[in-house]
Design an enzyme around this catalytic site. Structure first.
Site, PDB file in Angstrom:
ATOM      1  N   SER A   1      36.114  53.290  22.107  1.00  0.00           N
ATOM      2  CA  SER A   1      35.413  53.768  23.147  1.00  0.00           C
ATOM      3  C   SER A   1      35.265  52.461  23.980  1.00  0.00           C
ATOM      4  O   SER A   1      34.772  52.313  25.350  1.00  0.00           O
ATOM      5  CB  SER A   1      33.958  54.222  22.579  1.00  0.00           C
ATOM      6  OG  SER A   1      33.604  53.670  21.659  1.00  0.00           O
TER       7      SER A   1
ATOM      8  N   HIS B   1      29.902  50.042  24.337  1.00  0.00           N
ATOM      9  CA  HIS B   1      30.328  50.521  25.372  1.00  0.00           C
ATOM     10  C   HIS B   1      29.992  49.896  26.615  1.00  0.00           C
ATOM     11  O   HIS B   1      30.717  49.909  27.633  1.00  0.00           O
ATOM     12  CB  HIS B   1      29.479  51.880  25.419  1.00  0.00           C
ATOM     13  CG  HIS B   1      29.904  53.063  24.665  1.00  0.00           C
ATOM     14  ND1 HIS B   1      29.324  54.080  24.476  1.00  0.00           N
ATOM     15  CD2 HIS B   1      30.840  52.864  23.697  1.00  0.00           C
ATOM     16  CE1 HIS B   1      29.974  54.820  23.347  1.00  0.00           C
ATOM     17  NE2 HIS B   1      30.713  54.007  22.920  1.00  0.00           N
TER      18      HIS B   1
END
Length: 288
Positions: A187, A238
């Site tokens: 991610s 992230h």
């Protein structure tokens, strides 16, 4: 009638410079021009109007062709390679101790601060190819399958490779700096793809919002919100990946629209942020 005719001619001549392709209404514009030229109250010369219409059509064709090339510079090969690597690593981990076992995660290269401090710098890269559980793998694979081809077509294979890896490194570094937990997942690099698309949108604003901009921003917002309101999500990775993707795109530049001075500035910005995050990580994690 003369003023209407002058306005019509000016609008047509200025179409290419105004990038009217941003409206996507060439057929409507041309139909209106032709309808006015053929109307009873028009003083326009039909031959002159026909010439101008042909010029507009030619400009539209050239511009559409150039925009197509901007969005399709390469075939997305590396995206599928990364998908294959992620699945292969997941299967190997499954048969050698499991993908949710902390000991096995660390053995395979998950982010673990004390070992990074101990000199295992490769752990800034390997977490991007490790997933914790099948659901984790499925969600990240879907996101990579959707975003990867878009970014790879725009940036080309080589630039895509650098953006994906370097944004992943910055994402892991942000996690290293601000989170003591063991973490892994693609991610960080996937959020880097969002950052790359934001950089593209900054440089091709009209094209970005006409083709994908709104959807990308909504999808980014949903993913950020999901991370903040869900437990067990490494939001630092992230956000670091998102910033890393933007800085990495600035560093590698867009095809045919990158200057060395700008790329050097992007490289300096990326390295500065990376050094800052690693420095914070060393200070925040006590050495045993």
């Amino acid at each position: 009638l003369r003023s209407r005719r002058t306005h019509m001619r000016t609008a047509l001549v200025d179409l290419p410079r105004r990038e009217i392709t941003a409206t996507g209404t060439y057929p409507q514009v041309l139909d209106q021009v032709l309808a006015f030229a053929m109307s009873e109250d028009s003083a326009a010369d039909p031959m002159e109007v026909a010439t101008l219409v042909n010029q507009v059509r030619a400009a539209a064709h050239d511009m559409n062709r150039s925009e197509y090339l901007v969005l399709n510079r390469a075939k997305p090969r590396l995206t599928y390679l990364f998908l294959g690597v992620n699945v292969a690593v997941f299967l190997l981990m499954t048969f050698t101790g499991g993908t949710t076992n902390p000991v096995n995660l660390v053995r395979w290269g998950a982010k673990y601060g004390p070992l990074i401090i101990d000199g295992q710098w490769w752990r800034l890269i390997t977490p991007n190819f490790i997933h914790i559980g099948l659901v984790h793998l499925m969600f990240n694979s879907l996101a990579l399958y959707v975003l990867g081809p878009v970014v790879e077509r725009i940036y080309g294979n080589g630039r895509f490779l650098l953006v994906y890896l370097t944004s992943g490194i910055l994402g892991v570094s942000a996690s290293f700096a601000f989170s003591p937990s063991i973490s892994a997942g693609a991610s960080a690099a996937i959020f880097g793809l969002f950052g790359a698309l934001l950089y593209f949108g900054q440089n091709y604003r009209n094209l970005f919002f006409r083709t994908m901009g709104t959807e990308i921003l909504v999808l980014l917002g949903i993913n950020l919100a999901f991370g903040f309101f869900s437990g067990g999500v490494d939001n630092f990775a992230h956000l670091g990946g998102l910033l890393g993707g933007y800085l990495a795109s600035w560093m590698v530049g867009l095809p045919e629209r990158s200057k060395w001075a700008s790329r050097l500035a992007g490289t300096a910005a990326y390295l500065l942020v990376l050094a800052l995050l690693i420095n914070i990580g060393f200070k925040s994690i006590p050495i045993a």
